[in-house]
Write a protein that holds these residues in place. Structure first.
Motif, short mmCIF file in Angstrom:
data_model
loop_
_atom_site.label_atom_id
_atom_site.label_comp_id
_atom_site.label_asym_id
_atom_site.label_seq_id
_atom_site.Cartn_x
_atom_site.Cartn_y
_atom_site.Cartn_z
N TRP A 5 0.86 -1.18 0.00
CA TRP A 5 0.00 0.00 0.00
C TRP A 5 0.89 1.23 0.00
N LYS A 6 0.52 2.24 -0.77
CA LYS A 6 1.24 3.51 -0.77
C LYS A 6 0.24 4.65 -0.63
N GLY A 7 0.62 5.64 0.15
CA GLY A 7 -0.27 6.77 0.37
C GLY A 7 0.40 7.83 1.21
N THR A 8 -0.38 8.46 2.08
CA THR A 8 0.10 9.59 2.86
C THR A 8 -0.31 9.43 4.32
N LEU A 9 0.60 9.71 5.22
CA LEU A 9 0.30 9.80 6.64
C LEU A 9 0.03 11.26 6.96
N ILE A 16 3.01 13.07 5.18
CA ILE A 16 4.24 12.31 4.99
C ILE A 16 3.98 11.17 4.01
N PRO A 17 4.61 11.17 2.84
CA PRO A 17 4.43 10.05 1.90
C PRO A 17 4.99 8.76 2.50
N ILE A 18 4.18 7.70 2.51
CA ILE A 18 4.60 6.45 3.14
C ILE A 18 4.20 5.25 2.28
N ARG A 90 -4.90 7.48 2.43
CA ARG A 90 -4.42 8.36 3.49
C ARG A 90 -4.60 7.68 4.85
N VAL A 91 -3.57 7.74 5.67
CA VAL A 91 -3.66 7.31 7.06
C VAL A 91 -3.89 8.57 7.88
N ASN A 92 -5.09 8.72 8.41
CA ASN A 92 -5.45 9.92 9.16
C ASN A 92 -5.27 9.69 10.65
N VAL A 93 -4.43 10.49 11.28
CA VAL A 93 -4.23 10.41 12.73
C VAL A 93 -5.41 11.10 13.41
N PRO A 118 12.65 10.94 0.50
CA PRO A 118 13.73 11.31 1.43
C PRO A 118 13.58 12.72 1.99
N ILE A 119 12.98 13.62 1.21
CA ILE A 119 12.82 14.99 1.68
C ILE A 119 11.89 15.04 2.89
N ALA A 120 10.92 14.11 2.94
CA ALA A 120 9.94 14.10 4.04
C ALA A 120 10.38 13.24 5.21
N ASP A 121 11.57 12.62 5.13
CA ASP A 121 12.02 11.75 6.23
C ASP A 121 12.16 12.51 7.55
N ARG A 122 12.45 13.78 7.49
CA ARG A 122 12.57 14.58 8.72
C ARG A 122 11.24 14.58 9.49
N TRP A 123 10.12 14.69 8.75
CA TRP A 123 8.81 14.68 9.40
C TRP A 123 8.49 13.29 9.94
N TYR A 124 8.93 12.25 9.23
CA TYR A 124 8.74 10.87 9.69
C TYR A 124 9.45 10.69 11.04
#
Length: 214
Positions: A5-9, A16-18, A90-93, A118-124
């Motif tokens: 599965w691919k989407g967004t957290l 965050i793309p995950i 989307r994974v919605n918190v 990789p650019i979004a890894d900081r947010w991960y």
């Protein structure tokens, strides 16, 4: 490892793309099938209509439900089709709760959560470390396949792990299963049982437990 599965957290205003990867699965197991004892050939399962007492084609079969008043309800692919939910990628918190505040009976399939940008890894890393430092898990909502599920995000080593959950109302009540309430245990019996557990635990390594019958 192949992503399932691919989407967004989504965490507040942060996206965050995950990708999700199944964390558990059977490796190297046999895949048995029904076979004829005489010659080993595969046995085909037939679709049999009880009313007509005969075999029907696969395209003639649908999902059926028998109502309590005896009415038969048939749902074909057209009836079952529904538009995909708007947040299916989307994974919605929804909230964060104490790590021990979720009943383990609710937990289902576990997935490793990997970053895909990789650019979004900081947010991960920020989200992961916030969960770790707070001792909390994040309750989320996610659509996997056609089913929308609740899930928790928690930290495992340096990764986030998403674990699907049953809803509390889906856990069956264990009516009539527990032992009688009038049974009493003597203190010396309890002490003996605890001592036996200590003996069995000496040198135990879960990684050394194998399936001897596979």
């Amino acid at each position: 490892m192949k992503a399932t599965w691919k989407g967004t957290l989504s965490f507040g205003d942060i996206d965050i793309p995950i990708a999700l990867y199944k964390a558990t699965g059977k490796h190297g197991d046999l895949d048995p099938h029904r076979a004829h004892t005489e010659d080993g050939s595969s046995v085909r399962h037939q679709r049999w209509c009880e009313e007509e007492d005969g075999e029907i084609e696969d395209r003639e079969a649908a999902k059926g439900h028998r109502h309590s008043v005896g009415r038969k309800i048939v749902l074909d692919d057209k009836n079952m089709a529904s538009p995909p939910p708007p947040d299916r990628k989307r994974v919605n918190v929804l909230a964060s709760v104490d790590e021990g505040g979720v009943d383990p009976m609710l937990f289902g399939q576990a997935y490793y959560v990997g970053g895909t940008d990789p650019i979004a890894d900081r947010w991960y890393v920020l989200f992961r470390d916030a969960l770790r430092e707070s001792g909390r898990v994040a309750v989320t909502r996610v659509t996997l396949g056609a089913r929308e599920s609740l899930a928790v995000l928690r930290v495992h080593d340096d990764l986030l792990v998403l674990q699907t959950m049953s809803r509390p109302g889906e856990v069956r009540r264990p009516t009539g299963i527990a032992p009688r309430g009038d049974i009493t245990v003597r203190p010396e019996e309890l002490k003996m049982a605890m001592h036996l557990m200590d003996i069995l635990s000496v040198g135990f390594d879960l990684d050394e437990v194998h399936d001897d019958r596979r």
